[in-house]
Design an enzyme around this catalytic site. Structure first.
Site, PDB file in Angstrom:
ATOM      1  N   GLN A   1      -2.113   3.367   2.655  1.00 57.01           N
ATOM      2  CA  GLN A   1      -0.958   3.170   3.547  1.00 57.01           C
ATOM      3  C   GLN A   1      -1.203   3.883   4.871  1.00 57.01           C
ATOM      4  OE1 GLN A   1       2.773   4.616   1.960  1.00 57.01           O
ATOM      5  NE2 GLN A   1       3.973   3.705   3.622  1.00 57.01           N
ATOM      6  N   SER A   2      -1.072   3.127   5.981  1.00 57.38           N
ATOM      7  CA  SER A   2      -1.307   3.746   7.296  1.00 57.38           C
ATOM      8  C   SER A   2      -0.019   3.909   8.098  1.00 57.38           C
ATOM      9  CB  SER A   2      -2.322   2.928   8.096  1.00 57.38           C
ATOM     10  OG  SER A   2      -1.827   1.636   8.354  1.00 57.38           O
ATOM     11  N   VAL A   3       1.021   3.168   7.760  1.00 63.80           N
ATOM     12  CA  VAL A   3       2.314   3.311   8.450  1.00 63.80           C
ATOM     13  C   VAL A   3       3.338   3.775   7.423  1.00 63.80           C
ATOM     14  CG1 VAL A   3       4.141   2.140   9.740  1.00 63.80           C
ATOM     15  CG2 VAL A   3       1.749   1.498  10.125  1.00 63.80           C
TER      16      VAL A   3
ATOM     17  N   ASN B   1       0.860  -1.188   0.000  1.00 63.69           N
ATOM     18  CA  ASN B   1       0.000   0.000   0.000  1.00 63.69           C
ATOM     19  C   ASN B   1       0.896   1.237   0.000  1.00 63.69           C
ATOM     20  OD1 ASN B   1      -2.389  -1.537   0.167  1.00 63.69           O
ATOM     21  ND2 ASN B   1      -2.154  -1.729   2.388  1.00 63.69           N
TER      22      ASN B   1
ATOM     23  N   HIS C   1       6.600  -1.219   3.687  1.00 67.12           N
ATOM     24  CA  HIS C   1       6.400  -2.604   4.137  1.00 67.12           C
ATOM     25  C   HIS C   1       5.670  -3.387   3.060  1.00 67.12           C
ATOM     26  CE1 HIS C   1       3.199   0.039   5.632  1.00 67.12           C
ATOM     27  NE2 HIS C   1       2.357  -0.978   5.452  1.00 67.12           N
TER      28      HIS C   1
HETATM   29  P1  AMP Z   1      -0.659  -0.347   5.782  1.00 67.47           P
HETATM   30  O1  AMP Z   1      -2.096  -0.029   6.050  1.00 67.47           O
HETATM   31  O2  AMP Z   1      -0.405  -0.944   4.441  1.00 67.47           O
HETATM   32  O3  AMP Z   1       0.239   0.853   6.069  1.00 67.47           O
HETATM   33  O4  AMP Z   1      -0.273  -1.493   6.787  1.00 67.47           O
HETATM   34  C1  AMP Z   1       0.172  -1.290   8.085  1.00 67.47           C
HETATM   35  C2  AMP Z   1       0.010  -2.593   8.791  1.00 67.47           C
HETATM   36  O5  AMP Z   1       0.767  -2.542   9.990  1.00 67.47           O
HETATM   37  C3  AMP Z   1      -1.434  -2.934   9.185  1.00 67.47           C
HETATM   38  O6  AMP Z   1      -1.813  -4.152   8.556  1.00 67.47           O
HETATM   39  C4  AMP Z   1      -1.367  -3.053  10.707  1.00 67.47           C
HETATM   40  O7  AMP Z   1      -2.191  -4.069  11.203  1.00 67.47           O
HETATM   41  C5  AMP Z   1       0.110  -3.345  10.929  1.00 67.47           C
HETATM   42  N1  AMP Z   1       0.631  -2.978  12.244  1.00 67.47           N
HETATM   43  C6  AMP Z   1       0.478  -1.812  12.884  1.00 67.47           C
HETATM   44  N2  AMP Z   1       1.141  -1.824  14.044  1.00 67.47           N
HETATM   45  C7  AMP Z   1       1.743  -3.034  14.148  1.00 67.47           C
HETATM   46  C8  AMP Z   1       2.574  -3.658  15.118  1.00 67.47           C
HETATM   47  N3  AMP Z   1       2.925  -3.038  16.263  1.00 67.47           N
HETATM   48  N4  AMP Z   1       2.999  -4.916  14.888  1.00 67.47           N
HETATM   49  C9  AMP Z   1       2.644  -5.562  13.757  1.00 67.47           C
HETATM   50  N5  AMP Z   1       1.878  -5.011  12.788  1.00 67.47           N
HETATM   51  C10 AMP Z   1       1.425  -3.773  12.984  1.00 67.47           C
END
Ligand code: AMP
Length: 114
Positions: A94-96, A87, A100
């Site tokens: 994308q949330s993080v 994402n 990844h």
């Molecule tokens: P995205 O939305 O593509 O940015 O994905 C971020 C992902 O990080 C999501 O699927 C979350 O569930 C995952 N996530 C967030 N915090 C953690 C964490 N502490 N350990 C493992 N996965 C995480």
């Protein structure tokens, strides 16, 4: 390393995660909120905000991540297939903001996504 980056904290050990794989350049760990029986995140240790922020020097790092993703899929027994998702940006969901690769499998997945 970027301050306040969730995944940089996982890389440097200030936030807990069980690594399924660790090399000099990358780590892999299970997603905290899995959307399928297998849901693993594969990330570079280096802080790269997204796929849109790659630099020339990241080319071999991306190769390492893709190969590790394929190897993890084998290890997890995903012989029926799987999906790899990156994402990117707000429209990409994308949330993080630390690059990844999601490795998702263990059930039949629908296409196209919403
Ligand atoms: P995205 O939305 O593509 O940015 O994905 C971020 C992902 O990080 C999501 O699927 C979350 O569930 C995952 N996530 C967030 N915090 C953690 C964490 N502490 N350990 C493992 N996965 C995480």
């Amino acid at each position: 390393m970027s301050e306040n980056c969730l995944f940089c904290k996982i890389v440097n050990g200030t936030l807990e995660a069980d690594f399924l794989l660790e090399t000099e350049n990358i780590v892999a760990f299970r997603d905290i909120n899995p959307v399928a029986p297998v849901h693993i995140l594969i990330i570079p240790k280096k802080h790269i905000a997204s796929l849109a922020h790659l630099e020339e020097e990241d080319e071999s790092l991306m190769g390492e991540i893709v190969k590790a993703t394929s190897d993890l899929a084998d290890q997890e027994g995903l012989a029926e297939g799987y999906r790899v998702v990156v994402n990117t940006g707000s429209h990409g969901g994308q949330s993080v903001a630390h690059l990844h690769f999601h490795l998702i499998g263990g059930r039949s997945l629908q296409w196209p996504p919403g």
